[in-house]
Design an enzyme around this catalytic site. Structure first.
Site, PDB file in Angstrom:
ATOM      1  N   SER A 192     -82.289 -75.434  -3.406  1.00 27.06           N
ATOM      2  CA  SER A 192     -80.884 -75.131  -3.652  1.00 27.06           C
ATOM      3  C   SER A 192     -80.003 -75.937  -2.711  1.00 27.06           C
ATOM      4  CB  SER A 192     -80.626 -73.643  -3.438  1.00 27.06           C
ATOM      5  OG  SER A 192     -79.238 -73.350  -3.422  1.00 27.06           O
ATOM      6  N   TYR A 223     -80.224 -65.477   0.651  1.00 28.76           N
ATOM      7  CA  TYR A 223     -80.650 -66.547  -0.256  1.00 28.76           C
ATOM      8  C   TYR A 223     -80.715 -67.881   0.480  1.00 28.76           C
ATOM      9  CZ  TYR A 223     -80.655 -69.641  -4.341  1.00 28.76           C
ATOM     10  OH  TYR A 223     -80.965 -70.598  -5.268  1.00 28.76           O
TER      11      TYR A 223
END
Length: 303
Positions: free
Chosen positions: A135, A148
């Site tokens: 990500s 996250y």
């Protein structure tokens, strides 16, 4: 190129499902995995994939057995796509240890244990590719996305180290720093918010709450195109044909822009503080291993 045998985790929706369809469309064979496979993956079985029930948070012993079961389907596996994951939101102070560990179990330890389960098979065959869906949050952070971001930062570190260790066996590692794509991930994240009432953070949370509804289903990235570019790199075809494939690459316009900005910012910071940072060594020339490293760097600089 001969058809590849791809094992993909987290295929019930989003990128995982798109991976399956793209690979099948190119003539490759797919083992699509996920929880409750008989109900949530039946449509992929109808599309031509083999399906296998698998929870990446299972014990290493259970995952070892599942990987052996997957290998038995077609006789070998060429590509492992570590796709399973979710977004755990929450302020750092307000996120419980339990919620943080749940995030790490899926996004970090799941890929680690899946990879370790398949590595003996790939080493024996002296070939294979291991994919990590990272990500842009492995490059920067934002408020309320701490759990996250932590998981993705750690995953990138694991992937880089793995690449250095297994390339000697003909095994390729690819880590994709994925930007914002129009998948269900943000909608699913809503049910995973972990907050306690801490009044001091209320203004920040109010701003985030006002912005969040406009993000879902307005993400700039098309999942089908994002997956197509990733599979191009895995197979060395399409837009990746003839190019030297790096171990890590951004996917998505926003990922490119954010990572470029972060790299430029880091270079500026290093230049401004380099004398400060370099003022910490023992006096005199480097010795032993460190001297050899200096020679290597000087040699590379001359090339």
């Amino acid at each position: 190129m001969a058809p590849l045998i791809c094992m993909i985790t987290g295929c019930t929706s989003g990128f995982g499902e798109a991976f399956v369809h793209d690979a099948l469309s190119r003539g490759d064979k797919v083992i699509a995995t996920g929880r409750k496979s008989e109900t949530r993956l039946v449509h992929l079985k109808e599309a031509g994939a083999s399906i296998l029930e698998l929870d990446v948070t299972a014990s290493p012993a259970e995952l070892d057995a599942k990987v052996k079961e997957a290998i038995a389907i077609y006789g070998h596996i060429d590509v492992l796509v570590n796709n399973a994951g979710y977004v755990q939101t929450g302020l750092i102070e307000a996120t419980t240890q339990e919620k943080l560990m749940e995030q790490l179990d899926v996004n970090l330890f799941g890929p680690i244990n899946m990879t370790k389960a398949l590595l003996p098979h790939l080493r024996e065959r002296k070939t294979g590719t291991i994919i990590f869906i990272g990500s842009l949050f492995s490059w920067y952070g934002r408020p309320n996305v701490g759990p996250y971001a932590i998981s993705k930062h750690a995953l990138a570190g694991f992937a880089e180290t793995l690449n250095l260790e297994v390339s000697q066996f003909g095994i390729k590692v690819l880590h994709f720093d994925v930007g914002h794509f129009r998948t269900p991930v943000l909608a699913q994240a809503k049910s995973r918010v972990a907050l306690k009432d801490i009044d001091d953070y209320a203004p920040m949370i109010n701003v985030i709450a006002a912005i969040s509804p406009s993000m879902h289903e307005n993400q700039p990235g098309d999942p089908r195109l994002g997956i197509a570019r990733m599979v191009d790199m895995i197979k060395g075809e399409g837009m990746a044909e003839g190019k030297e494939i790096p171990w890590r690459v951004p996917i998505g316009t926003d990922a490119v822009e954010i990572i470029k900005e972060r790299c430029e910012e880091t270079l500026r910071l290093i230049e401004q503080w380099k004398e400060f940072s370099r003022s910490t060594d023992f006096p005199g020339p480097k010795q032993g291993f460190w001297a050899e490293e200096e020679k290597k760097k000087a040699s590379l600089a001359k090339q």
